[in-house]
Design a protein around this motif. Structure first.
Motif, PDB file in Angstrom:
ATOM      1  N   ALA A 133      55.488  12.043  81.717  1.00  0.00           N
ATOM      2  CA  ALA A 133      54.363  12.884  82.135  1.00  0.00           C
ATOM      3  C   ALA A 133      53.832  12.446  83.499  1.00  0.00           C
ATOM      4  O   ALA A 133      53.629  13.266  84.402  1.00  0.00           O
ATOM      5  CB  ALA A 133      53.255  12.806  81.086  1.00  0.00           C
ATOM      6  N   LYS A 134      53.654  11.143  83.657  1.00  0.00           N
ATOM      7  CA  LYS A 134      53.112  10.621  84.922  1.00  0.00           C
ATOM      8  C   LYS A 134      54.093  10.833  86.079  1.00  0.00           C
ATOM      9  O   LYS A 134      53.690  11.103  87.209  1.00  0.00           O
ATOM     10  CB  LYS A 134      52.790   9.126  84.770  1.00  0.00           C
ATOM     11  CG  LYS A 134      51.626   8.844  83.819  1.00  0.00           C
ATOM     12  CD  LYS A 134      51.450   7.349  83.605  1.00  0.00           C
ATOM     13  CE  LYS A 134      50.297   7.046  82.669  1.00  0.00           C
ATOM     14  NZ  LYS A 134      50.165   5.607  82.401  1.00  0.00           N
ATOM     15  N   LEU A 135      55.394  10.724  85.766  1.00  0.00           N
ATOM     16  CA  LEU A 135      56.416  10.956  86.787  1.00  0.00           C
ATOM     17  C   LEU A 135      56.419  12.437  87.190  1.00  0.00           C
ATOM     18  O   LEU A 135      56.544  12.769  88.370  1.00  0.00           O
ATOM     19  CB  LEU A 135      57.790  10.531  86.251  1.00  0.00           C
ATOM     20  CG  LEU A 135      58.976  10.638  87.200  1.00  0.00           C
ATOM     21  CD1 LEU A 135      58.746   9.852  88.480  1.00  0.00           C
ATOM     22  CD2 LEU A 135      60.260  10.163  86.515  1.00  0.00           C
ATOM     23  N   GLY A 136      56.257  13.305  86.202  1.00  0.00           N
ATOM     24  CA  GLY A 136      56.166  14.736  86.485  1.00  0.00           C
ATOM     25  C   GLY A 136      55.004  15.043  87.408  1.00  0.00           C
ATOM     26  O   GLY A 136      55.122  15.865  88.335  1.00  0.00           O
ATOM     27  N   LYS A 137      53.899  14.358  87.190  1.00  0.00           N
ATOM     28  CA  LYS A 137      52.706  14.549  88.034  1.00  0.00           C
ATOM     29  C   LYS A 137      53.009  14.124  89.476  1.00  0.00           C
ATOM     30  O   LYS A 137      52.638  14.809  90.433  1.00  0.00           O
ATOM     31  CB  LYS A 137      51.541  13.732  87.469  1.00  0.00           C
ATOM     32  CG  LYS A 137      50.219  13.942  88.198  1.00  0.00           C
ATOM     33  CD  LYS A 137      49.104  13.202  87.473  1.00  0.00           C
ATOM     34  CE  LYS A 137      47.742  13.576  88.029  1.00  0.00           C
ATOM     35  NZ  LYS A 137      47.422  12.924  89.291  1.00  0.00           N
ATOM     36  N   ILE A 138      53.708  13.003  89.636  1.00  0.00           N
ATOM     37  CA  ILE A 138      54.075  12.521  90.981  1.00  0.00           C
ATOM     38  C   ILE A 138      54.939  13.572  91.690  1.00  0.00           C
ATOM     39  O   ILE A 138      54.703  13.912  92.843  1.00  0.00           O
ATOM     40  CB  ILE A 138      54.826  11.165  90.901  1.00  0.00           C
ATOM     41  CG1 ILE A 138      53.863  10.045  90.477  1.00  0.00           C
ATOM     42  CG2 ILE A 138      55.475  10.816  92.247  1.00  0.00           C
ATOM     43  CD1 ILE A 138      54.548   8.711  90.169  1.00  0.00           C
ATOM     44  N   TYR A 139      55.940  14.093  90.971  1.00  0.00           N
ATOM     45  CA  TYR A 139      56.822  15.098  91.579  1.00  0.00           C
ATOM     46  C   TYR A 139      56.059  16.376  91.921  1.00  0.00           C
ATOM     47  O   TYR A 139      56.272  16.976  92.972  1.00  0.00           O
ATOM     48  CB  TYR A 139      58.015  15.404  90.666  1.00  0.00           C
ATOM     49  CG  TYR A 139      59.174  14.466  90.922  1.00  0.00           C
ATOM     50  CD1 TYR A 139      59.978  14.630  92.047  1.00  0.00           C
ATOM     51  CD2 TYR A 139      59.456  13.406  90.066  1.00  0.00           C
ATOM     52  CE1 TYR A 139      61.035  13.771  92.310  1.00  0.00           C
ATOM     53  CE2 TYR A 139      60.513  12.533  90.318  1.00  0.00           C
ATOM     54  CZ  TYR A 139      61.297  12.728  91.450  1.00  0.00           C
ATOM     55  OH  TYR A 139      62.330  11.864  91.718  1.00  0.00           O
ATOM     56  N   LYS A 140      55.170  16.777  91.020  1.00  0.00           N
ATOM     57  CA  LYS A 140      54.394  18.006  91.271  1.00  0.00           C
ATOM     58  C   LYS A 140      53.510  17.826  92.502  1.00  0.00           C
ATOM     59  O   LYS A 140      53.391  18.726  93.344  1.00  0.00           O
ATOM     60  CB  LYS A 140      53.553  18.332  90.033  1.00  0.00           C
ATOM     61  CG  LYS A 140      52.977  19.734  90.111  1.00  0.00           C
ATOM     62  CD  LYS A 140      52.310  20.184  88.847  1.00  0.00           C
ATOM     63  CE  LYS A 140      51.796  21.609  89.080  1.00  0.00           C
ATOM     64  NZ  LYS A 140      50.896  22.070  88.059  1.00  0.00           N
ATOM     65  N   GLU A 141      52.888  16.654  92.621  1.00  0.00           N
ATOM     66  CA  GLU A 141      52.011  16.386  93.777  1.00  0.00           C
ATOM     67  C   GLU A 141      52.799  16.345  95.088  1.00  0.00           C
ATOM     68  O   GLU A 141      52.233  16.479  96.164  1.00  0.00           O
ATOM     69  CB  GLU A 141      51.253  15.070  93.572  1.00  0.00           C
ATOM     70  CG  GLU A 141      50.115  15.210  92.570  1.00  0.00           C
ATOM     71  CD  GLU A 141      49.493  13.890  92.183  1.00  0.00           C
ATOM     72  OE1 GLU A 141      50.081  12.817  92.501  1.00  0.00           O
ATOM     73  OE2 GLU A 141      48.427  13.900  91.545  1.00  0.00           O
ATOM     74  N   ASN A 142      54.114  16.139  94.977  1.00  0.00           N
ATOM     75  CA  ASN A 142      54.969  16.162  96.168  1.00  0.00           C
ATOM     76  C   ASN A 142      55.594  17.540  96.398  1.00  0.00           C
ATOM     77  O   ASN A 142      56.591  17.672  97.103  1.00  0.00           O
ATOM     78  CB  ASN A 142      56.042  15.076  96.058  1.00  0.00           C
ATOM     79  CG  ASN A 142      55.527  13.713  96.487  1.00  0.00           C
ATOM     80  OD1 ASN A 142      55.563  13.369  97.666  1.00  0.00           O
ATOM     81  ND2 ASN A 142      54.991  12.946  95.541  1.00  0.00           N
ATOM     82  N   GLY A 143      55.008  18.548  95.776  1.00  0.00           N
ATOM     83  CA  GLY A 143      55.389  19.931  96.053  1.00  0.00           C
ATOM     84  C   GLY A 143      56.563  20.469  95.260  1.00  0.00           C
ATOM     85  O   GLY A 143      57.149  21.488  95.631  1.00  0.00           O
ATOM     86  N   ASN A 144      56.930  19.803  94.152  1.00  0.00           N
ATOM     87  CA  ASN A 144      58.068  20.250  93.347  1.00  0.00           C
ATOM     88  C   ASN A 144      57.620  21.047  92.123  1.00  0.00           C
ATOM     89  O   ASN A 144      56.590  20.748  91.516  1.00  0.00           O
ATOM     90  CB  ASN A 144      58.877  19.040  92.850  1.00  0.00           C
ATOM     91  CG  ASN A 144      59.447  18.213  93.980  1.00  0.00           C
ATOM     92  OD1 ASN A 144      60.399  18.616  94.633  1.00  0.00           O
ATOM     93  ND2 ASN A 144      58.861  17.057  94.244  1.00  0.00           N
ATOM     94  N   GLU A 145      58.436  22.030  91.755  1.00  0.00           N
ATOM     95  CA  GLU A 145      58.254  22.742  90.483  1.00  0.00           C
ATOM     96  C   GLU A 145      59.021  21.945  89.430  1.00  0.00           C
ATOM     97  O   GLU A 145      60.229  21.748  89.550  1.00  0.00           O
ATOM     98  CB  GLU A 145      58.827  24.155  90.586  1.00  0.00           C
ATOM     99  CG  GLU A 145      57.969  25.105  91.397  1.00  0.00           C
ATOM    100  CD  GLU A 145      56.839  25.697  90.561  1.00  0.00           C
ATOM    101  OE1 GLU A 145      56.986  25.797  89.336  1.00  0.00           O
ATOM    102  OE2 GLU A 145      55.805  26.043  91.157  1.00  0.00           O
TER     103      GLU A 145
END
Length: 301
Positions: free
Chosen positions: A115-127
């Motif tokens: 979940a936390k890794l997903g948040k990092i990726y999302k904050e870097n502009g990824n779907e």
């Protein structure tokens, strides 16, 4: 709180119990055999491992004579940094969907890490898409769904007890059809059925490669930092079964054994890519050897 301060706070127990003493040892003393012996003892007690500790001490002794530095603490920091393999995760992947397989035994914080890794990726502009592949635990499926709702990330899940490889297959096809950037796949972690677990991981990987031949692009093993050397034993079992590209060390804020990063690198030859230094959403941090060693030795830059 900034990145470095989060890491520093997360490693407080290790620093207070072990590494904080190093400044005192160096204070007003020459780097003789007695000092080096004290240093080595601190390192071994922090779970750095005998091999890594001896290697670092040898290099310190050699370079201290050669470089004649007036600040052995900074020299020690530099040697410790060199000892840690640094291959950061790719935050803006060119390959899409970028597939991350996450493995580890139950209780390491695997699902929360996803979940936390997903948040990092999302904050870097990824779907991002989550695949709830830990189908043996109904709680893991619900937990990931809850995180998905909270973070606004799609979760592909089947019912409890269903085929984990089928979940991965559906998640990848969903990601391709919806043009998503990153797929993060959870997996089961029941160590008491080790051979079944490892066979299942191999099957998931085969199914992933039917859809995307060069995937998974990252295979991350989540290790609980509080288990120390036991974590390395676990890691060896996973390493034999599946190619690991990186390690995530969680719960470092709950242990004084923060030296484990060095033992992991020395014994497994697998880079640490992320560390967990708390329970909040932002407490999963990209692993930076320089920040890590500065936080251990209480060096401000």
């Amino acid at each position: 709180m900034g990145f470095f301060n989060k890491i520093k706070e997360g490693l407080k127990k290790t620093r207070d119990k072990f590494f904080g003493n190093i400044k005192t040892i160096f204070s007003g003393r020459t780097l003789d055999d007695d000092v080096l012996e004290e240093l080595e003892e601190i390192m071994i007690l922090s779970d750095m491992g005998v091999e890594a500790s001896k290697d670092i001490i040898e290099k310190l002794k050699e370079r201290y004579k050669k470089e004649k530095t007036d600040d052995p603490l900074l020299l020690l920091r530099d040697i410790m940094v060199e000892h840690l393999d640094n291959k950061p995760i790719i935050l803006k992947p060119e390959k899409k969907p970028y597939v991350i397989l996450v493995v580890g035994v139950n209780g390491t914080g695997k699902t929360t890490t996803i979940a936390k890794l997903g948040k990092i990726y999302k904050e870097n502009g990824n779907e991002v898409v989550f695949a709830s592949g830990d189908t043996f635990r109904a709680a893991a499926i619900e937990q990931l769904k809850e995180w998905g709702n909270r973070l606004g990330i799609n979760v592909i899940a089947h019912s409890h007890g269903s085929d984990a490889a089928a979940v991965a297959y559906d998640a990848l096809n969903h990601a391709i059809s919806k043009n998503k950037d990153v797929v993060i796949i959870d997996t089961a972690g029941r160590l008491h059925t080790k051979s079944n677990l490892m066979e299942e991981l191999k099957k998931i990987k085969r199914v992933i490669q039917k859809v995307i031949p060069d995937a998974p692009h990252e295979t991350l093993l989540v290790l609980d930092g509080t288990t120390g050397q036991n974590g390395i034993v676990q890691a060896k079992v996973f390493k034999e079964a599946i190619d690991l590209s990186g390690i995530v060390v969680t719960k470092l804020d709950g242990t004084a054994k923060g030296g484990i990063a060095f033992a992991i690198n020395q014994e497994l030859k697998i880079p640490i890519k992320l560390i967990g230094v708390g329970e909040k959403e932002d407490d999963l941090q990209l692993f930076d050897p320089n920040d890590y060693c500065n936080a251990l030795l209480d060096i401000e830059e």
